[in-house]
Design a protein around this motif. Structure first.
Motif, mmCIF file in Angstrom:
data_model
loop_
_atom_site.group_PDB
_atom_site.id
_atom_site.type_symbol
_atom_site.label_atom_id
_atom_site.label_comp_id
_atom_site.label_asym_id
_atom_site.label_seq_id
_atom_site.Cartn_x
_atom_site.Cartn_y
_atom_site.Cartn_z
ATOM 1 N N SER A 150 0.821 -1.206 0.000
ATOM 2 C CA SER A 150 0.000 0.000 0.000
ATOM 3 C C SER A 150 0.859 1.262 0.000
ATOM 4 O O SER A 150 0.636 2.185 -0.790
ATOM 5 N N PRO A 198 -9.937 1.873 3.421
ATOM 6 C CA PRO A 198 -8.868 2.748 2.924
ATOM 7 C C PRO A 198 -8.037 2.126 1.804
ATOM 8 O O PRO A 198 -7.596 2.830 0.895
ATOM 9 N N ALA A 250 -7.708 4.031 -1.884
ATOM 10 C CA ALA A 250 -6.394 4.520 -2.321
ATOM 11 C C ALA A 250 -6.134 4.261 -3.799
ATOM 12 O O ALA A 250 -5.289 4.930 -4.410
ATOM 13 N N THR A 307 -10.499 11.214 -0.620
ATOM 14 C CA THR A 307 -10.079 9.883 -0.150
ATOM 15 C C THR A 307 -8.993 9.966 0.912
ATOM 16 O O THR A 307 -8.879 9.073 1.751
ATOM 17 N N THR A 316 -7.634 7.461 3.822
ATOM 18 C CA THR A 316 -6.460 6.645 3.478
ATOM 19 C C THR A 316 -5.188 7.062 4.204
ATOM 20 O O THR A 316 -4.391 6.209 4.595
#
Length: 442
Positions: free
Chosen positions: A17, A84, A88, A114, A118
């Motif tokens: 991520s 999240p 993303a 967002t 996130t």
């Protein structure tokens, strides 16, 4: 053994991520400038847009982070992590298609919205998951390793950005962000759930006890607790350490937000840095951070304690900014970036201190409240540093000191350092044990 497998899956999820998010960092200043001020090295509009985005995302995060933390205490970390991680993907996919002015503004709007979820949500839930699965004595090392994973993602993302052309960077970032969400849903297991991860409903309570007593926690109980100001105040009053550590966290985040948003614009105006130079700076910084979190923190944490590591990190941040603010040659920022080996001790130390002050079923709300406080710093930071940066990088500066705003960022770290000297704490279980044991003195 199964527990360590779960932690490994968490680390892989966080790595993927953050790799996707941080891959675009060295290019975002150039993309922003090209979209709003093509052909210029200085652009006040780009600075103000970045500050506005940070402020709006911060306001949303102040409300959303404690809510996400609280909901994860009831419904499980995995269920909430899906949100999240999925969000993303969207902004990255926009710039993966095109980076024209129109597409940039669509990206800008979606990223602003967002980011409320996130930016802090992934690390907040990851920290809560660690606290669920790691004993109090080993928590400082675990939190340090998680920070090291984030730093390693930054190193790999920055190095990849150094090698890839800009048009490929956003495509790779979007694909990796999607991979992170899929990997988490397949492999990560809830601590209390033995069901197949793909069959775990997104709104199924995963922790079946309340914080105060062993009673079933229903959806109605959780919904009633959604208004969180009372719980935040109760958390801040739970021990003398929590409010002081929260103030230190605020100043640390105030400085971090300032440096992440405005250092690149300063270096671009001061030394005409481009994507490759930014990538080199971030590469040095996060190699140092990886060594700090994965080597120094697990070794020094049990020996010196989180309080000492916190002081070291905050003072290193001040020195870093002081050197950047008076940089007299392009090589000076490269030297100051090596201080990241100490600077990145600060954030995991604060999180570990807070984690040890609350009970096992309050980890989500505690980390969520801490993220809310740091998000509030993200709101304040652009209000202070955007006008300062724009003013001192312009021709109308009151005096010739282009790095004055960078020095002010360092002063926030210095204030945090002064306050951190007074932090002394007893962990939650030690305090509970002291209450339950009879007094031995007549």
């Amino acid at each position: 053994m199964e527990n360590w497998k779960n932690l490994l899956h968490l680390f892989v999820t966080v790595f993927l991520s953050y790799f996707a998010t941080l891959l675009v960092n060295p290019t975002i200043a150039d993309v922003t400038m090209e979209a709003v001020c093509p052909g210029k090295d200085e652009c006040s509009l780009a600075i103000y847009l970045t500050g506005f985005q940070q402020a709006v995302a911060g306001v949303g995060s102040v409300i959303i982070m404690p809510l996400i933390g609280k909901m994860s205490d009831a419904y499980g970390r995995k269920a909430l992590l899906t949100i999240p991680l999925s969000l993303a993907i969207v902004p990255l996919a926009i710039l993966a298609v095109k980076r024209t002015t129109e597409f940039f503004y669509v990206y800008y709007a979606l990223q602003t919205l967002t980011a409320m979820v996130t930016e802090g949500g992934i690390i907040c839930l990851a920290l809560s998951y660690l606290a669920d699965n790691v004993s109090e004595g080993k928590r400082v090392s675990a939190f340090g390793i998680l920070s090291g994973v984030v730093a390693a993602a930054n190193v790999c993302g920055t190095l990849t950005a150094r090698l890839l052309p800009t048009n490929r960077i956003y495509q790779v970032a979007a694909v990796v962000a999607a991979l992170a969400a899929v990997y988490m849903r397949i492999f990560l297991q809830e601590k209390t759930s033995s069901a197949d991860p793909l069959e775990h409903p997104i709104l199924k309570p995963a922790i079946e006890t309340t914080e105060a007593e062993n009673e079933p926690l229903t959806k109605t109980d959780v919904i009633k607790k959604i208004p969180l100001p009372k719980e935040v105040i109760r958390l801040l009053k739970s021990s003398p350490t929590v409010p002081l550590a929260s103030v230190v966290a605020f100043f640390n985040s105030l400085a971090e937000a300032g440096i992440q948003s405005f250092l690149m614009y300063y270096l671009k105006a001061r030394f005409q840095f481009q994507k490759d130079q930014f990538a080199d700076i971030w590469l040095i910084t996060y190699i140092a951070a990886t060594l700090s979190s994965m080597v120094l923190m697990p070794i020094l944490g049990p020996l010196l304690g989180e309080e000492t590591l916190l002081c070291m990190g905050l003072f290193a941040g001040f020195l870093n900014m002081f050197l950047d603010s008076i940089a007299w040659a392009p090589w000076v920022p490269y030297i100051s970036a090596t201080l990241g080996i100490f600077l990145f001790l600060a954030s995991p130390s604060i999180r570990c201190i807070i984690s040890k002050q609350v009970g096992p079923y309050e980890q989500g709300i505690a980390q969520g409240c801490l993220m809310g406080i740091t998000s509030f710093a993200n709101v304040i930071s652009p209000l202070i540093y955007s006008p300062l940066s724009a003013l001192f990088l312009s021709d109308s500066a009151p005096f010739n000191f282009p790095g004055f705003s960078i020095l002010c960022v360092g002063l926030a770290w210095f204030i945090g350092f002064l306050l951190s000297v007074f932090i002394k704490f007893r962990p939650f279980f030690s305090r509970e044990r002291a209450r339950s044991e009879p007094c031995l003195l007549a």
